[in-house]
Design a protein around this motif. Sequence first.
Motif, short mmCIF file in Angstrom:
data_model
loop_
_atom_site.label_atom_id
_atom_site.label_comp_id
_atom_site.label_asym_id
_atom_site.label_seq_id
_atom_site.Cartn_x
_atom_site.Cartn_y
_atom_site.Cartn_z
N PHE A 1 1.11 -1.75 -0.39
CA PHE A 1 0.40 0.21 -0.06
C PHE A 1 1.26 1.06 -0.10
N THR A 2 0.07 2.40 -0.65
CA THR A 2 1.49 3.39 -1.05
C THR A 2 0.58 5.18 -0.45
N ILE A 3 1.55 5.41 0.37
CA ILE A 3 1.15 6.49 1.14
C ILE A 3 1.76 8.10 -0.26
N CYS A 4 1.05 8.46 -0.79
CA CYS A 4 1.20 9.97 -1.39
C CYS A 4 0.57 11.02 -0.54
N GLY A 5 1.46 11.88 -0.74
CA GLY A 5 1.07 13.20 -0.50
C GLY A 5 1.41 14.50 -1.80
N ASP A 6 1.62 15.87 -0.84
CA ASP A 6 0.98 16.61 -2.27
C ASP A 6 1.40 16.48 -3.45
N ILE A 7 0.49 17.04 -4.33
CA ILE A 7 0.71 16.49 -5.86
C ILE A 7 0.28 17.86 -6.54
N HIS A 8 -0.55 18.68 -5.97
CA HIS A 8 -0.30 20.03 -6.28
C HIS A 8 -0.58 20.41 -7.82
N GLY A 9 -0.97 19.74 -8.65
CA GLY A 9 -1.50 20.24 -10.25
C GLY A 9 -0.12 19.68 -10.56
N PHE B 1 -4.48 17.92 -4.06
CA PHE B 1 -4.26 17.72 -5.74
C PHE B 1 -3.69 18.88 -6.70
N VAL B 2 -4.44 19.79 -6.23
CA VAL B 2 -4.58 21.44 -7.06
C VAL B 2 -3.98 22.43 -6.63
N ASP B 3 -4.18 23.21 -7.61
CA ASP B 3 -3.76 24.42 -7.45
C ASP B 3 -2.09 24.45 -7.56
#
Length: 510
Positions: A248-256, A283-285
């Motif tokens: 299982f994988t945990i990801c942080g901010d992607i910010h566009g 996920f955005v901005d």
Amino acid sequence: MSSEKENETVTSMLSKSSLESQPGKENQNVDKQKAEQYKDEGNKYFKEQQYSKAIENYTLAIQNNPNEASYYGNRSFAYIKSEFYGYALSDANKSIQLDSKYVKGYYRRASSNLALGKFKLALKDYEFVVKTRPNDKDAADKFKECEKICKKIAFEKAIAVDETNKTAWDSIDIEAMRNSNVESDYKGPRLDSTNKINMEFVNQLIEHYREQKVLHKNYAYEILYQIHQFLKKSPTLVDINVPDDKKFTICGDIHGQYYDLLNIFKINGLPSENNGYLFNGDFVDRGSFSVEVIFTLFALKLVYPDHFYLARGNHESINMNQMYGFEGEVKSKYSQQMFNIFTEIFNLLPLCHLINSKVLVMHGGLFSKDDVTIDDIRAVDRNRQPPEDGLMCDLMWSDPQYSTGRSQSKRGVGIQFGPDVTQAFLIKNNLDYVVRSHEVKQEGYEVMHNGKCITVFSAPNYCDSMGNKGAFINIKGNDLTPKFVTYEAVEHPKIKPMAYANSFSLFGLN
């Protein structure tokens, strides 16, 4: 956002400069010549975008001459660049207290309040700047832009009062859209008559977006409709069970940063029943491919509802979206109407996830009060814009600190919490550790609080300027020990970050 080194420096500098706000200290140990030297050195670091070193030198300037408004103004600007809006606001207020005619102090205060979504307070200070500098076109433009935002918010509130029971979906006839014909010259992914979103559709969508093409609005609204229906039934805290033999994988901010998102899938594999993911908000901005990111993530959630999870971050909120680009991007690629629907969907995103009853994951951090339980979190009413205090605010905005206890947030929202706060929360709730995101880390992650508080940030070279790595965390059901995978940024089309954001800028340094 800042790196951990900047975080440490800022905390240290604040403790060292506590004499600034103490009554009767203003006239002690004044060395104006040395103060100017430190200011000049701070300016040099600022121009090199080394904001932590700039802050350090401005602080030393203040310690040698705490009576000079411009030193606080400059440090406020460096805090703004580091996104420490709470500290920036405090310094701006101090500069105005020392010199009520110091125009840049009002500008800094306006910028800080603007970043925090406090548009009316920002407008008041922009108005002062315009009256003081009537020939300053830049200030006049900012005043007009901020005034426009305030009027828009007031108008939307008035509509909300008149149409209490209406939602953004009331203007969309999803059935009529389903029955309408999509233009024959549209070459992108299509849904069949069942409107079922599957991995074949997602793979086509990924390639369509990779080529910088736009998904047809009928299919875009279909994704939004289905995710809205799903999230309405979701709880505030989602329990995740990872089987013993599954990764299982945990990801942080992607910010566009869409192309970096695709790189995660290249490194770690596409989501599947055997390859689960949690994306932990924001996920955005900022990045200018937020539409591509969010539709890809929503589509994957619909394909794998029990193996792919999404948490709400502080940037899944209307104030942040209006300032940092997502609203502008959605309006550019689709419409204001669609952005309004996104706002309603973001309100329904879960606030945190509990993995195998032992690992709690939230975007921001822990709480401004003791004895919060998992059941307290489950009971939070999340279907709203984030409040300025309380459990929901803390989950979305708070940050860890190195010192014990709690302190004022550098952001101006939420709190900062120490290792003792983390330890007490874990013991109270029988947890192993917490994972959060929300802050840039030079290596893409940071382990704090004796290994009990982990930050993961998945947007490498954030905003094309930070030079940081991205990271994600791998765990297994029978081994919750976090394993970190880091990676560099990949190339993306030549569209700058913040391309769709409000065009506010700041005065230069003194």
